[in-house]
Design a protein around this motif. Structure first.
Motif, short mmCIF file in Angstrom:
data_model
loop_
_atom_site.label_atom_id
_atom_site.label_comp_id
_atom_site.label_asym_id
_atom_site.label_seq_id
_atom_site.Cartn_x
_atom_site.Cartn_y
_atom_site.Cartn_z
N ASP A 73 51.75 79.56 -66.51
CA ASP A 73 50.75 79.56 -65.45
C ASP A 73 49.38 79.09 -65.94
O ASP A 73 48.46 78.93 -65.15
N CYS A 74 49.25 78.86 -67.24
CA CYS A 74 47.97 78.46 -67.85
C CYS A 74 47.99 77.04 -68.39
O CYS A 74 47.10 76.66 -69.15
N THR A 75 48.97 76.25 -68.05
CA THR A 75 49.06 74.89 -68.60
C THR A 75 47.97 74.00 -68.03
O THR A 75 47.52 74.18 -66.90
N ALA A 76 47.52 73.01 -68.83
CA ALA A 76 46.49 72.08 -68.40
C ALA A 76 47.03 71.11 -67.34
O ALA A 76 46.35 70.79 -66.37
N ALA A 77 48.25 70.66 -67.53
CA ALA A 77 48.90 69.79 -66.54
C ALA A 77 49.63 70.67 -65.54
O ALA A 77 50.00 71.80 -65.85
N PRO A 78 49.83 70.18 -64.33
CA PRO A 78 50.51 71.00 -63.32
C PRO A 78 51.87 71.49 -63.80
O PRO A 78 52.61 70.77 -64.45
N ARG A 79 52.16 72.73 -63.43
CA ARG A 79 53.46 73.31 -63.76
C ARG A 79 54.50 72.83 -62.77
O ARG A 79 54.25 72.77 -61.57
N ASP A 80 55.65 72.47 -63.29
CA ASP A 80 56.82 72.15 -62.45
C ASP A 80 57.72 73.37 -62.54
O ASP A 80 58.25 73.69 -63.60
N GLU A 81 57.88 74.08 -61.45
CA GLU A 81 58.63 75.34 -61.47
C GLU A 81 60.03 75.19 -62.04
O GLU A 81 60.55 76.10 -62.67
N ALA A 82 60.65 74.05 -61.83
CA ALA A 82 62.02 73.87 -62.30
C ALA A 82 62.10 73.35 -63.73
O ALA A 82 63.02 73.69 -64.47
N ARG A 83 61.11 72.55 -64.15
CA ARG A 83 61.27 71.83 -65.42
C ARG A 83 60.28 72.22 -66.52
O ARG A 83 60.47 71.86 -67.67
N SER A 84 59.21 72.92 -66.22
CA SER A 84 58.20 73.24 -67.23
C SER A 84 58.71 74.31 -68.20
O SER A 84 59.26 75.32 -67.79
N ARG A 85 58.49 74.06 -69.49
CA ARG A 85 58.79 75.02 -70.55
C ARG A 85 57.77 74.85 -71.66
O ARG A 85 57.11 73.82 -71.77
N LEU A 86 57.68 75.87 -72.50
CA LEU A 86 56.87 75.76 -73.71
C LEU A 86 57.78 75.27 -74.82
O LEU A 86 58.83 75.87 -75.08
N GLY A 87 57.36 74.21 -75.50
CA GLY A 87 58.18 73.65 -76.57
C GLY A 87 58.43 74.63 -77.70
O GLY A 87 59.47 74.56 -78.36
N CYS A 88 57.52 75.56 -77.90
CA CYS A 88 57.71 76.53 -78.99
C CYS A 88 58.83 77.51 -78.69
O CYS A 88 59.33 78.17 -79.60
N GLN A 89 59.23 77.62 -77.45
CA GLN A 89 60.27 78.57 -77.07
C GLN A 89 61.64 77.91 -76.93
O GLN A 89 62.63 78.58 -76.64
N LEU A 90 61.70 76.61 -77.15
CA LEU A 90 62.96 75.87 -77.07
C LEU A 90 63.44 75.52 -78.47
O LEU A 90 62.87 74.65 -79.13
N VAL A 91 64.46 76.20 -78.92
CA VAL A 91 64.99 76.00 -80.27
C VAL A 91 66.28 75.19 -80.17
O VAL A 91 67.17 75.51 -79.39
N LEU A 92 66.33 74.15 -80.98
CA LEU A 92 67.51 73.30 -81.01
C LEU A 92 68.56 73.98 -81.88
O LEU A 92 68.36 74.15 -83.07
N ASP A 93 69.64 74.41 -81.26
CA ASP A 93 70.70 75.06 -82.01
C ASP A 93 72.03 74.45 -81.62
O ASP A 93 72.07 73.42 -80.94
#
Length: 108
Positions: A73-93
């Motif tokens: 809810d604090c992103t500089a660019a508009p949030r896309d409810e379906a597609r927005s994520r924080l890259g730090c929380q996405l781990v490639l496994d």
């Protein structure tokens, strides 16, 4: 290894081969991908690694935590409810061996 693609608004694409276990934010910062700041170092406290995940990969992602939800809810660019994520929380496994994201116009 996992394959990670960053699509930029100017049409450029950065494609990385990254070690399994790396986050999207860490892979971007380590490899100098423009547009991903990662100011807080990966603690879901700044939203400067905001990305838009491309459609085919959305079902493979982990649930959004309460902390991530709040920071989105604090992103500089508009949030896309379906597609927005924080890259730090996405781990490639092993369950997420390939991922494509769009990089927002700005992060701060």
């Amino acid at each position: 290894m996992a394959k990670l693609s960053f699509h930029h608004n100017d049409g450029n694409v950065d494609v990385l081969d990254v070690d399994t276990g790396a986050s999207v934010m860490r892979a971007a910062v380590t490899n100098g991908v423009p547009g991903i700041v990662g100011e807080c170092g990966g603690n879901a406290m700044c939203a400067t690694c905001h990305v838009y995940v491309r459609e085919p990969y959305l079902a493979s992602l982990p649930e959004i935590s309460d902390d991530e939800e709040e920071m989105l809810d604090c992103t500089a660019a508009p949030r896309d409810e379906a597609r927005s994520r924080l890259g730090c929380q996405l781990v490639l496994d092993n369950g997420l061996a390939e991922l494509e994201v769009d990089v927002p116009d700005n992060q701060v």
